[in-house]
Scaffold this motif. Structure first.
Motif, PDB file in Angstrom:
ATOM      1  N   LEU A   1       0.379   5.007   1.594  1.00 48.97           N
ATOM      2  CA  LEU A   1      -0.337   5.918   2.474  1.00 48.97           C
ATOM      3  C   LEU A   1       0.081   7.329   2.089  1.00 48.97           C
ATOM      4  CD1 LEU A   1      -2.084   6.304   5.094  1.00 48.97           C
ATOM      5  CD2 LEU A   1       0.087   6.219   6.352  1.00 48.97           C
TER       6      LEU A   1
ATOM      7  N   PRO B   1      -1.785   0.029   6.181  1.00 50.94           N
ATOM      8  CA  PRO B   1      -1.964   1.484   6.152  1.00 50.94           C
ATOM      9  C   PRO B   1      -2.685   2.071   7.367  1.00 50.94           C
ATOM     10  CG  PRO B   1      -3.343   0.415   4.512  1.00 50.94           C
ATOM     11  CD  PRO B   1      -2.445  -0.628   5.063  1.00 50.94           C
TER      12      PRO B   1
ATOM     13  N   TYR C   1       0.810  -1.210   0.000  1.00 48.56           N
ATOM     14  CA  TYR C   1       0.000   0.000   0.000  1.00 48.56           C
ATOM     15  C   TYR C   1       0.849   1.268   0.000  1.00 48.56           C
ATOM     16  CZ  TYR C   1      -3.772  -3.140   1.363  1.00 48.56           C
ATOM     17  OH  TYR C   1      -4.677  -4.145   1.401  1.00 48.56           O
TER      18      TYR C   1
ATOM     19  N   TYR D   1      -5.180   6.052   1.628  1.00 42.34           N
ATOM     20  CA  TYR D   1      -4.246   5.046   1.124  1.00 42.34           C
ATOM     21  C   TYR D   1      -4.865   4.336  -0.068  1.00 42.34           C
ATOM     22  CZ  TYR D   1      -7.017   1.389   3.452  1.00 42.34           C
ATOM     23  OH  TYR D   1      -8.023   0.544   3.823  1.00 42.34           O
TER      24      TYR D   1
END
Length: 102
Positions: A5, A56, A3, A80
């Protein structure tokens, strides 16, 4: 890491930009191995700090803990996305319904 963020702040002056660099430096120095500050960008009246992570929501909690209750949370936006996708999930502020990175 799966991910990205994004911490997003309005910025219209060098003073704003310098404050964001200070925040980024604090995150680089204090986030653990689970999160990686992946730089920043500025433009269109906003500055974004990017953090790569596999978790996240937990990373955002760590960011909040590190940065405390500074005044910049008033104007901050945080979301995110999966690294390979474009759709963001908004974490902050509550009630925000659209998030984009210019």
């Amino acid at each position: 890491m799966k991910y990205q963020l994004v911490l997003q702040y309005p910025a219209s002056s060098i003073k704003d930009y310098d404050a964001i660099i200070e925040i980024e430096d604090a995150l680089v120095a204090n986030l653990g191995d689970d999160d990686e500050v992946d730089g920043h960008d500025a433009g269109s009246g906003e500055v974004n700090i990017f953090i790569r992570t596999d978790a996240p929501k937990e990373a955002f909690e760590r960011v909040k803990s590190l940065l405390g209750s500074r005044d910049f949370w008033v104007d901050a936006r945080v979301a995110y996305r999966e690294a390979a996708k474009n759709e963001y999930t908004i974490l902050w502020p509550k009630g925000l319904d659209k998030f984009t990175v210019a």
